[in-house]
Structures are given as structure tokens and as C-alpha cells.
Scaffold this motif. Sequence first.
Motif, mmCIF file in Angstrom:
data_model
loop_
_atom_site.group_PDB
_atom_site.id
_atom_site.type_symbol
_atom_site.label_atom_id
_atom_site.label_comp_id
_atom_site.label_asym_id
_atom_site.label_seq_id
_atom_site.Cartn_x
_atom_site.Cartn_y
_atom_site.Cartn_z
ATOM 1 N N ILE A 137 22.045 10.188 -21.990
ATOM 2 C CA ILE A 137 21.973 11.531 -22.215
ATOM 3 C C ILE A 137 20.666 12.446 -22.041
ATOM 4 O O ILE A 137 19.608 11.885 -22.823
ATOM 5 C CB ILE A 137 22.297 12.244 -23.519
ATOM 6 C CG1 ILE A 137 23.964 11.664 -23.828
ATOM 7 C CG2 ILE A 137 22.671 13.732 -23.477
ATOM 8 C CD1 ILE A 137 24.594 11.552 -25.056
ATOM 9 N N ASN A 138 20.278 12.778 -21.095
ATOM 10 C CA ASN A 138 18.765 13.247 -20.674
ATOM 11 C C ASN A 138 18.678 14.837 -21.186
ATOM 12 O O ASN A 138 19.279 15.598 -20.893
ATOM 13 C CB ASN A 138 18.330 13.367 -19.216
ATOM 14 C CG ASN A 138 18.556 12.067 -18.759
ATOM 15 O OD1 ASN A 138 18.130 10.901 -19.191
ATOM 16 N ND2 ASN A 138 19.090 11.703 -17.478
ATOM 17 N N VAL A 139 17.848 14.877 -22.222
ATOM 18 C CA VAL A 139 17.569 16.008 -22.945
ATOM 19 C C VAL A 139 16.187 16.466 -22.504
ATOM 20 O O VAL A 139 15.127 15.801 -22.831
ATOM 21 C CB VAL A 139 17.682 15.850 -24.469
ATOM 22 C CG1 VAL A 139 17.344 17.204 -25.288
ATOM 23 C CG2 VAL A 139 19.146 15.476 -24.653
ATOM 24 N N PHE A 140 16.096 17.635 -22.012
ATOM 25 C CA PHE A 140 14.801 18.419 -21.835
ATOM 26 C C PHE A 140 14.591 19.385 -22.896
ATOM 27 O O PHE A 140 15.297 20.283 -23.033
ATOM 28 C CB PHE A 140 14.744 18.930 -20.438
ATOM 29 C CG PHE A 140 14.666 17.977 -19.168
ATOM 30 C CD1 PHE A 140 15.323 16.940 -19.140
ATOM 31 C CD2 PHE A 140 13.990 18.405 -18.082
ATOM 32 C CE1 PHE A 140 15.306 15.950 -18.003
ATOM 33 C CE2 PHE A 140 13.954 17.524 -16.893
ATOM 34 C CZ PHE A 140 14.439 16.419 -16.977
ATOM 35 N N ALA A 141 13.254 19.158 -23.848
ATOM 36 C CA ALA A 141 13.345 20.139 -24.954
ATOM 37 C C ALA A 141 11.919 20.615 -24.744
ATOM 38 O O ALA A 141 10.849 19.849 -24.468
ATOM 39 C CB ALA A 141 13.650 19.208 -26.220
ATOM 40 N N ALA A 142 11.479 21.710 -25.245
ATOM 41 C CA ALA A 142 10.428 22.053 -25.594
ATOM 42 C C ALA A 142 9.423 21.354 -26.432
ATOM 43 O O ALA A 142 10.013 20.574 -27.499
ATOM 44 C CB ALA A 142 10.350 23.541 -26.604
ATOM 45 N N ALA A 143 8.144 21.280 -26.229
ATOM 46 C CA ALA A 143 7.182 20.391 -26.973
ATOM 47 C C ALA A 143 7.313 20.494 -28.347
ATOM 48 O O ALA A 143 7.058 19.473 -29.268
ATOM 49 C CB ALA A 143 6.013 20.420 -26.357
ATOM 50 N N SER A 144 7.597 21.969 -28.981
ATOM 51 C CA SER A 144 7.494 22.131 -30.472
ATOM 52 C C SER A 144 8.958 21.199 -31.232
ATOM 53 O O SER A 144 8.737 21.332 -32.332
ATOM 54 C CB SER A 144 7.528 23.491 -30.551
ATOM 55 O OG SER A 144 8.627 24.208 -29.956
ATOM 56 N N LEU A 145 9.735 20.861 -30.448
ATOM 57 C CA LEU A 145 10.840 20.111 -30.772
ATOM 58 C C LEU A 145 10.694 18.756 -30.793
ATOM 59 O O LEU A 145 11.695 18.008 -31.681
ATOM 60 C CB LEU A 145 12.142 20.293 -29.948
ATOM 61 C CG LEU A 145 12.432 22.076 -29.987
ATOM 62 C CD1 LEU A 145 13.670 22.274 -28.962
ATOM 63 C CD2 LEU A 145 12.850 22.299 -31.454
ATOM 64 N N THR A 146 9.540 18.290 -30.514
ATOM 65 C CA THR A 146 9.328 16.727 -30.408
ATOM 66 C C THR A 146 9.700 15.945 -31.588
ATOM 67 O O THR A 146 10.658 14.861 -31.629
ATOM 68 C CB THR A 146 7.854 16.283 -30.099
ATOM 69 O OG1 THR A 146 7.496 17.023 -28.868
ATOM 70 C CG2 THR A 146 7.575 14.791 -29.911
ATOM 71 N N ALA A 147 9.124 16.055 -32.736
ATOM 72 C CA ALA A 147 9.348 15.359 -34.072
ATOM 73 C C ALA A 147 10.836 15.573 -34.447
ATOM 74 O O ALA A 147 11.481 14.655 -34.671
ATOM 75 C CB ALA A 147 8.326 15.731 -35.143
ATOM 76 N N ALA A 148 11.274 16.800 -34.483
ATOM 77 C CA ALA A 148 12.600 16.999 -34.924
ATOM 78 C C ALA A 148 13.456 16.434 -34.008
ATOM 79 O O ALA A 148 14.748 15.691 -34.601
ATOM 80 C CB ALA A 148 12.806 18.561 -35.164
ATOM 81 N N PHE A 149 13.516 16.591 -32.796
ATOM 82 C CA PHE A 149 14.556 16.056 -31.622
ATOM 83 C C PHE A 149 14.486 14.349 -31.683
ATOM 84 O O PHE A 149 15.537 14.041 -31.436
ATOM 85 C CB PHE A 149 14.362 16.557 -30.423
ATOM 86 C CG PHE A 149 15.234 17.888 -30.300
ATOM 87 C CD1 PHE A 149 15.365 18.695 -31.286
ATOM 88 C CD2 PHE A 149 15.767 18.012 -29.083
ATOM 89 C CE1 PHE A 149 16.173 19.966 -31.032
ATOM 90 C CE2 PHE A 149 16.269 19.377 -28.757
ATOM 91 C CZ PHE A 149 16.655 20.059 -29.628
#
Length: 318
Positions: A98-110
Motif C-alpha cells: 500500500i503506497n501512502v503519499f503523506a505530508a512531511a509533518s506526518l512522518t513520525a506519526a505515520f
Amino acid sequence: MRGNCWRAAVPPPFHWGPGLHAPPHRCKDRLGAGAIRPTPEPRRRSWTDQSAVFLCENTAEMKGVGVALAALLLVACGSTPSPTSTSTSTPDPITGTINVFAAASLTAAFKDEGTAFQAKHPNANVTFNFAGSAALVTSINNGAPADVFASADQPNMDKVVKAGNATGQPANFATNKLQIVVGTGNPKGIKGLADLASPGNVVILCAPQVPCGNYANQALTKAGVKVTPKSQEQDVNAVVSKVTLGEADAGIVYVTDVKAAGTKVQGVDIPDEQNVIATYPIATAKGGSNPTGGYAFVDFLLSSLGQAILANYGFSKV
């Protein structure tokens, strides 16, 4: 009278335990009430049948029966066993990458979200592409194989939706607030947005097209402060990194970014009247190859466990 007075023989290896005795049978026939009638020879039965008959007919007499014998009673007195049934569990339909593209501010949480999701769906593998929301939009609209897109603002999500590259309606899953990030110990003694305009302070911001840059400019406008940044970065991680390395005295990022950096930096709060609330939308993307997995990840993020993980990193509910 055979049906009333017959007593099943219980052949070896069955043994009566302490306190358990085979009672005589009292026959209500012509010999008179309460007379003891000799038990006639029973017809030949299997050991299981013989034991079952006595156990079922003499339950009231069975005092001091052990646990094992009580279990035997339940089996013996039951109805004819039904054919053994086999049950097969339904296989988990959530599999593959599953490829998830996410904002950089979500790095640790995601990253933690991905670990928890895979624990629930062990046959799935979540991969992340973290970058500024604007850069991710460009990639998705150019055909990048994203199954999920999580943006740090609504305008960038709208670009994906208008291009026809989002499936379904985006859902807001978290909010965030801005904070000034400074080096450990706050060497320049920065106390608020007004201090960022001081000539001796080196400030770094996100680029205007990046959500954190747009939000920072809104906050500075509210405070009536004009800042000339040394550089404008493409995501919040770059701002935090340069402050950590001493290349800048301060920057404006999210509360969650300061929290994720730990002891490397510290944060200076921005008053609510000057702050900006960042809302994060998420949607499944059209270009991915695993829509089932994409929908499952979005559902997980919106679940109580997914929300708890976000809260642990400083995100707030919508």
C-alpha cells in the motif's frame, strides 16, 4: 419389568471411585413395593453403551464424582454425536503493498500508524513517500502510483481532486498548530513572532506553496510581523533540520514537528490569536494498484486506535 429393573454392568477398566456405589434396583412389581429383585442378565452392550446407561439412569446417586467423571457424564448422556464439522476462517483481504503519499509533518506519526496497521493485517506492507504536500500533488497528478494521499492542507488536496486523481470524498483526520522552533536552550532568547524580525536572528521558513509556509505567513500577518527568511524550504523536516544543525536560529513549523524532534530542539508557543489551525485531509488515490488496501488504511487512520496514535504525537481531532 426388565425395562425398569435392568442395571447395566460396567466392565473393566471402569472403576467406581470413593463414595460412588452401584445402587441396587428396587422394582415396583408383584413382589411388593421396595422389594429387591435380582438383576437379570443384561443384553450384551459395548462398554460405552453400558456405562452410558448406568450414568444416565443413576445421576442422582453419583456423589463425590471427580471432574473427569463429570465430564464423562456430559458426553455419555448427550445425544448422538453429529458428524465432525470443520470451520475455515475467512482470509484477510488486505494484502500486498500500500503506497501512502503523506505530508512531511506526518512522518513520525505515520510510521507508527503503518506498524500498527501491519500488525492488524500481517499480509499487507505499507510504504511511505514523505514530502511537502505541493511536491506530492505534482507527483500524483503526473501518474505516481499512490494508493493514499494525506495532505497538510485542503488547497493541495483540492488540486488532486480536481484533476480526477482522488477516489471518493477526502476526509479530515487531524488538526495541528504552529510553533516556533529554536535550538536547545533557546540561545537567542526568542519569546514570540515579533522576535523573528530582529536583525540578528536567522530565520528559516517553508516555501509559500508548502502548507507550513502558507500557514506561517498567515500567522506573521496576524501578528503584524514582517520576516525576511534566510531560505525557504520544501517541507518542515528541512526547517527543523537546519535549526538543529545551527544553520538557523529559528523557524516556524508545527507543534508536532517540535515534539517529534525531542531534545534536539525546543518550541516557543504562538498565542492562539496569532496562530493558525492546520487541517489534514486524506483520500484514496486513483493511480495506485491496491485500492482495497488504500481504503483499509484510511479506515484504520480514522479508527480509535489510529486517532490515538496521532494524539500521541501531538495532533488534535478535527
